[in-house]
Design an enzyme around this catalytic site. Structure first.
Site, PDB file in Angstrom:
ATOM      1  N   ASN A 198       0.790  -1.232  -0.239  1.00 54.92           N
ATOM      2  CA  ASN A 198       0.308   0.288  -0.163  1.00 54.92           C
ATOM      3  C   ASN A 198       0.800   1.172   0.078  1.00 54.92           C
ATOM      4  O   ASN A 198       0.168   2.479   0.088  1.00 54.92           O
ATOM      5  CB  ASN A 198      -1.661   0.149   1.676  1.00 54.92           C
ATOM      6  CG  ASN A 198       0.100   0.522   3.142  1.00 54.92           C
ATOM      7  OD1 ASN A 198       1.033  -0.036   2.459  1.00 54.92           O
ATOM      8  ND2 ASN A 198      -0.828  -0.226   3.116  1.00 54.92           N
TER       9      ASN A 198
ATOM     10  N   HIS B 261       3.639   2.045   2.370  1.00 53.12           N
ATOM     11  CA  HIS B 261       4.003   2.490   3.250  1.00 53.12           C
ATOM     12  C   HIS B 261       5.412   2.131   2.802  1.00 53.12           C
ATOM     13  O   HIS B 261       6.459   0.939   2.775  1.00 53.12           O
ATOM     14  CB  HIS B 261       3.090   1.743   4.824  1.00 53.12           C
ATOM     15  CG  HIS B 261       3.471   0.655   4.765  1.00 53.12           C
ATOM     16  ND1 HIS B 261       2.452  -0.934   4.961  1.00 53.12           N
ATOM     17  CD2 HIS B 261       4.710  -0.382   4.962  1.00 53.12           C
ATOM     18  CE1 HIS B 261       3.898  -2.065   5.208  1.00 53.12           C
ATOM     19  NE2 HIS B 261       3.610  -1.739   5.583  1.00 53.12           N
TER      20      HIS B 261
ATOM     21  N   GLU C  54       2.094   4.091   7.832  1.00 48.40           N
ATOM     22  CA  GLU C  54       0.527   4.065   6.632  1.00 48.40           C
ATOM     23  C   GLU C  54       0.389   5.153   5.481  1.00 48.40           C
ATOM     24  O   GLU C  54       0.846   5.925   6.238  1.00 48.40           O
ATOM     25  CB  GLU C  54      -0.190   3.370   7.428  1.00 48.40           C
ATOM     26  CG  GLU C  54      -0.135   1.589   8.477  1.00 48.40           C
ATOM     27  CD  GLU C  54       0.166   0.882   7.427  1.00 48.40           C
ATOM     28  OE1 GLU C  54       0.650   1.163   6.575  1.00 48.40           O
ATOM     29  OE2 GLU C  54       0.016  -0.527   8.092  1.00 48.40           O
TER      30      GLU C  54
END
Ligand code: GLP
Length: 247
Positions: free
Chosen positions: A136, A138, A143
């Site tokens: 994603n 990160h 995050e």
């Protein structure tokens, strides 16, 4: 940003190890930021080989790891400390007192995070930080949605990261929900960065980081603002890039 696309995982690791070894040879007391996850394992193997057969000397190197799960003692086989010991530290001549990892068992987490930042400063800042990347986007445990100026702090892991990391634990419920992580700002203060990615499941994240807009929704995209970042990827991770890059 120098984007280097290598034929496969082995070539990616050799390229990254050459760079790390060069920096250690130039500055024996290098302040080296390290990452965990499956991606850098090959780099660590190559550094161990260079130590054993080419005399690469870690005796003065100082390390700071990016992150650690909260609630796992260093003896837990899924703690990042355990990972670093088994995959690197136990096989090189680094001094134990030069190794730094966030303490997932710290009683006062905020105070610990401030102390960690102070320690990095005390050693003159990170010279070179190695990074992996989450699917994603990160970096460390920053995050999507993490402040691009953030410092070392506690973070809640996303569902996706928990699922991604579940393969290392017996069951999903065993994966810690929180971690201590260097911030995006901490990482960006490193003088040089190496971001590594291999396999097709990282292709979207690599494209978003290198060619997409700079956004907190893809924390790795901030490397576009770094003065000296090397993005070393294999062909699969590079498969969605729209341009030709260095081989
Ligand atoms: C974890 C780590 C990251 C790492 C990521 C990717 O979330 N905190 O530092 O980059 O996993 O892991 P892998 O290399 O196993 O894909």
């Amino acid at each position: 940003m120098l984007i280097i696309v290598k034929e496969n995982y082995d070539e990616m690791n050799k390229e990254a190890a050459r760079l790390v070894a060069d920096r250690i040879r130039r500055k024996p007391n290098l302040v080296l930021g390290l990452a965990t996850g499956s991606t850098p394992v090959g780099l660590y193997k190559e550094l161990i080989r260079m130590h054993k057969y080419e005399g690469l000397d870690f005796s003065k190197v100082v390390t700071f790891n990016l992150d650690e799960y909260i609630g796992l003692p260093s003896t837990h086989d899924q703690s990042y400390r355990y990972f670093m010991d088994t995959n690197l530290f136990n096989h090189i001549n680094i001094q134990k007192s030069n190794i730094h990892l966030p303490d997932g068992m710290a009683k006062d987490i905020d105070a610990f995070c401030d102390w960690y930042e102070e320690q990095i400063k005390k050693y003159g800042g990170l010279d070179l930080q190695v990074l992996g990347i989450g699917a994603n986007g990160h970096i460390a445990f920053n995050e999507p949605g993490s402040s691009l100026g953030s410092r070392t702090r506690i973070k809640t892991l996303t569902e996706q990261t928990i699922k991604d990391n579940a393969r290392f634990f017996e069951k999903l419920d065993d994966v810690p929900k929180f971690a201590i992580t260097m911030g995006v700002g901490t990482i960006m203060d490193a003088k040089e960065l190496i971001l590594l990615a291999n396999k097709a499941n990282k292709a979207d994240a690599v494209k978003a980081s290198v060619e997409g807009p700079i956004t907190a929704m893809c924390p790795a995209s901030i490397i576009q603002m770094h003065r000296k970042a090397f993005v070393i990827v294999d062909k699969d991770a590079a498969s969605k890039l729209s341009q030709e890059y260095y081989g």
